[in-house]
Write an enzyme that holds these catalytic residues in place. Structure first.
Site, PDB file in Angstrom:
ATOM      1  N   HIS A  28      18.219  62.788  -9.368  1.00  0.00           N
ATOM      2  CA  HIS A  28      18.948  63.425  -8.488  1.00  0.00           C
ATOM      3  C   HIS A  28      18.060  63.065  -6.796  1.00  0.00           C
ATOM      4  O   HIS A  28      16.659  63.234  -6.906  1.00  0.00           O
ATOM      5  CB  HIS A  28      19.117  64.825  -8.491  1.00  0.00           C
ATOM      6  CG  HIS A  28      20.167  65.299  -7.700  1.00  0.00           C
ATOM      7  ND1 HIS A  28      19.915  65.821  -6.229  1.00  0.00           N
ATOM      8  CD2 HIS A  28      21.473  65.656  -7.712  1.00  0.00           C
ATOM      9  CE1 HIS A  28      20.819  66.171  -5.578  1.00  0.00           C
ATOM     10  NE2 HIS A  28      21.922  65.984  -6.389  1.00  0.00           N
TER      11      HIS A  28
ATOM     12  N   SER B 194      29.652  66.481  -1.387  1.00  0.00           N
ATOM     13  CA  SER B 194      30.454  67.479  -0.770  1.00  0.00           C
ATOM     14  C   SER B 194      32.045  67.277  -1.574  1.00  0.00           C
ATOM     15  O   SER B 194      32.934  67.402  -0.663  1.00  0.00           O
ATOM     16  CB  SER B 194      30.696  67.040   0.618  1.00  0.00           C
ATOM     17  OG  SER B 194      29.681  67.100   1.406  1.00  0.00           O
TER      18      SER B 194
ATOM     19  N   GLY C 176      28.248  70.093  -6.390  1.00  0.00           N
ATOM     20  CA  GLY C 176      27.061  70.937  -6.238  1.00  0.00           C
ATOM     21  C   GLY C 176      27.705  72.177  -5.537  1.00  0.00           C
ATOM     22  O   GLY C 176      27.952  72.799  -6.350  1.00  0.00           O
ATOM     23  N   GLY C 177      27.602  72.369  -4.405  1.00  0.00           N
ATOM     24  CA  GLY C 177      28.072  73.708  -3.581  1.00  0.00           C
ATOM     25  C   GLY C 177      29.532  73.990  -4.127  1.00  0.00           C
ATOM     26  O   GLY C 177      29.696  75.280  -4.350  1.00  0.00           O
TER      27      GLY C 177
ATOM     28  N   ASN D  19      26.525  70.728 -10.855  1.00  0.00           N
ATOM     29  CA  ASN D  19      25.095  70.982 -10.714  1.00  0.00           C
ATOM     30  C   ASN D  19      24.763  72.123  -9.759  1.00  0.00           C
ATOM     31  O   ASN D  19      25.082  72.269  -8.714  1.00  0.00           O
ATOM     32  CB  ASN D  19      24.774  69.580  -9.897  1.00  0.00           C
ATOM     33  CG  ASN D  19      23.202  69.722  -9.648  1.00  0.00           C
ATOM     34  OD1 ASN D  19      22.398  70.576 -10.134  1.00  0.00           O
ATOM     35  ND2 ASN D  19      22.893  68.839  -8.799  1.00  0.00           N
ATOM     36  N   TRP D  20      24.464  73.038 -10.516  1.00  0.00           N
ATOM     37  CA  TRP D  20      24.236  74.416  -9.919  1.00  0.00           C
ATOM     38  C   TRP D  20      22.656  74.355  -9.051  1.00  0.00           C
ATOM     39  O   TRP D  20      22.546  75.535  -8.381  1.00  0.00           O
ATOM     40  CB  TRP D  20      24.298  75.512 -11.205  1.00  0.00           C
ATOM     41  CG  TRP D  20      25.496  76.044 -11.475  1.00  0.00           C
ATOM     42  CD1 TRP D  20      26.686  75.675 -10.892  1.00  0.00           C
ATOM     43  CD2 TRP D  20      25.883  76.916 -12.603  1.00  0.00           C
ATOM     44  NE1 TRP D  20      27.702  76.196 -11.484  1.00  0.00           N
ATOM     45  CE2 TRP D  20      27.293  76.909 -12.655  1.00  0.00           C
ATOM     46  CE3 TRP D  20      25.102  77.601 -13.303  1.00  0.00           C
ATOM     47  CZ2 TRP D  20      27.808  77.754 -13.519  1.00  0.00           C
ATOM     48  CZ3 TRP D  20      25.602  78.574 -14.255  1.00  0.00           C
ATOM     49  CH2 TRP D  20      27.004  78.613 -14.488  1.00  0.00           C
ATOM     50  N   LYS D  21      22.086  73.473  -9.375  1.00  0.00           N
ATOM     51  CA  LYS D  21      20.625  73.343  -8.438  1.00  0.00           C
ATOM     52  C   LYS D  21      19.996  74.768  -8.978  1.00  0.00           C
ATOM     53  O   LYS D  21      20.171  75.262  -9.985  1.00  0.00           O
ATOM     54  CB  LYS D  21      21.015  73.240  -7.176  1.00  0.00           C
ATOM     55  CG  LYS D  21      21.862  72.092  -6.858  1.00  0.00           C
ATOM     56  CD  LYS D  21      21.783  71.288  -5.442  1.00  0.00           C
ATOM     57  CE  LYS D  21      22.664  70.019  -5.365  1.00  0.00           C
ATOM     58  NZ  LYS D  21      23.054  69.411  -4.202  1.00  0.00           N
TER      59      LYS D  21
ATOM     60  N   GLU E 276      25.989  58.916  -5.381  1.00  0.00           N
ATOM     61  CA  GLU E 276      25.972  59.957  -4.446  1.00  0.00           C
ATOM     62  C   GLU E 276      25.232  59.656  -3.291  1.00  0.00           C
ATOM     63  O   GLU E 276      23.921  59.465  -3.096  1.00  0.00           O
ATOM     64  CB  GLU E 276      25.144  61.043  -5.086  1.00  0.00           C
ATOM     65  CG  GLU E 276      25.577  61.547  -6.292  1.00  0.00           C
ATOM     66  CD  GLU E 276      25.185  63.158  -6.266  1.00  0.00           C
ATOM     67  OE1 GLU E 276      26.022  64.112  -6.525  1.00  0.00           O
ATOM     68  OE2 GLU E 276      23.872  63.457  -6.599  1.00  0.00           O
TER      69      GLU E 276
HETATM   70  P1  PGA Z   1      27.164  68.747  -2.837  1.00  0.00           P
HETATM   71  O1  PGA Z   1      25.850  68.375  -3.955  1.00  0.00           O
HETATM   72  O2  PGA Z   1      28.431  68.804  -4.021  1.00  0.00           O
HETATM   73  O3  PGA Z   1      26.942  70.231  -2.567  1.00  0.00           O
HETATM   74  O4  PGA Z   1      27.209  68.044  -1.867  1.00  0.00           O
HETATM   75  C1  PGA Z   1      26.221  67.276  -4.862  1.00  0.00           C
HETATM   76  C2  PGA Z   1      24.837  67.045  -5.416  1.00  0.00           C
HETATM   77  O5  PGA Z   1      23.757  67.193  -4.906  1.00  0.00           O
HETATM   78  O6  PGA Z   1      24.909  66.518  -6.874  1.00  0.00           O
END
Ligand code: PGA
Length: 244
Positions: free
Chosen positions: A89, A204, A225-226, A7-9, A158
């Site tokens: 999300h 995370s 995400g990150g 998920n590149w946001k 999540e």
């Molecule tokens: P994160 O994000 O891996 O940066 O915690 C996950 C997400 O929001 O789907």
């Protein structure tokens, strides 16, 4: 087959998409995992040109089919580029007040348009501290799937407190995550008499912790995400379990 989703946001521009795929395509090994990358709408076209052996997903869709909804992007529009879509999300629920009813509408629209919805559910820190995790997760799951019979769906558990956006350094241990996954798997089996629905974990996820998470019985993949923004990091996650 496990599922690894990026998920590149709201990150990256066209040049960065090219740069990412040039590296990622070299680093990714054939693994037993299906890989899905979810860029912003504006990057889907470019990502489609570069994506090899992976699928693409959108990060959201409108809760209406079509018409006068300025700024919205419909399920039919994203279907031209994608096979998956992230729905509900926590950033959308918290920053844009998306509620369970809208999530349910979007899930149904996604299915109608042959998009596999990746439905995000999870409790916040206060709810966890009060021992309400199971109650919240069950409520969100049942609301999202109200009237849904399709089993080609993905559930992403999540815990909000473990997502890098909201976390104050806390991360869920594989055992904490597994406990909730076990409950979700049980609920899904009861509702659908099937264990076809993949339940993946997000919050995370890194190259360092992916293996321990994936070793849990009821964790069938990860939403990242990150850790998905850099090709080396996401390739290491997608290649989990293969020797380097
Ligand atoms: P994160 O994000 O891996 O940066 O915690 C996950 C997400 O929001 O789907």
């Amino acid at each position: 087959m496990a599922l690894v989703v990026a998920n590149w946001k709201m990150n990256k521009d066209l040049a960065e998409v090219q740069g990412f795929f040039k590296e990622f395509n070299k680093l990714r090994k054939n693994t037993k995992a299906d890989v899905v990358i979810c860029p912003s709408f504006t990057l889907l076209n470019e990502a489609q040109r570069w994506a090899k052996g992976i699928k693409l997903g959108a990060q959201n869709i409108a809760s209406e089919e079509k018409g006068a909804f300025t700024g919205e992007v419909s399920a039919a529009m994203v279907k031209e580029f994608c096979d998956y879509v992230i729905i509900g999300h926590s950033e959308r629920r918290i920053y844009y007040n998306e509620n369970d009813e809208q999530v349910n509408k979007k899930v149904k629209l996604a299915i109608e348009h042959k998009l596999t919805p990746i439905i995000c559910i999870g409790e916040n820190l206060e709810e966890r501290k009060k021992g309400k995790t199971q109650e919240v997760v069950k409520r969100q799951l049942e609301a999202a799937l109200k009237g849904v019979k399709e089993t080609d769906i993905v559930i992403a558990y999540e815990p909000i407190w473990a997502i890098s956006t909201f976390s104050k350094g806390e991360i869920a241990t594989p055992e904490q995550a597994e406990k909730v996954h076990e409950m979700i798997a049980g609920l899904l089996e009861k509702k659908y008499y099937s264990n076809k629905i993949r339940v993946i974990y997000g919050g995370s996820v890194t190259p360092e912790n992916v293996k321990a998470l994936m070793q849990q019985k009821n964790i069938k993949g990860v939403l990242v995400g990150g850790g998905s923004l850099k090709p080396e990091s996401f390739a290491a996650i997608a290649n989990y379990g293969t020797s380097t």
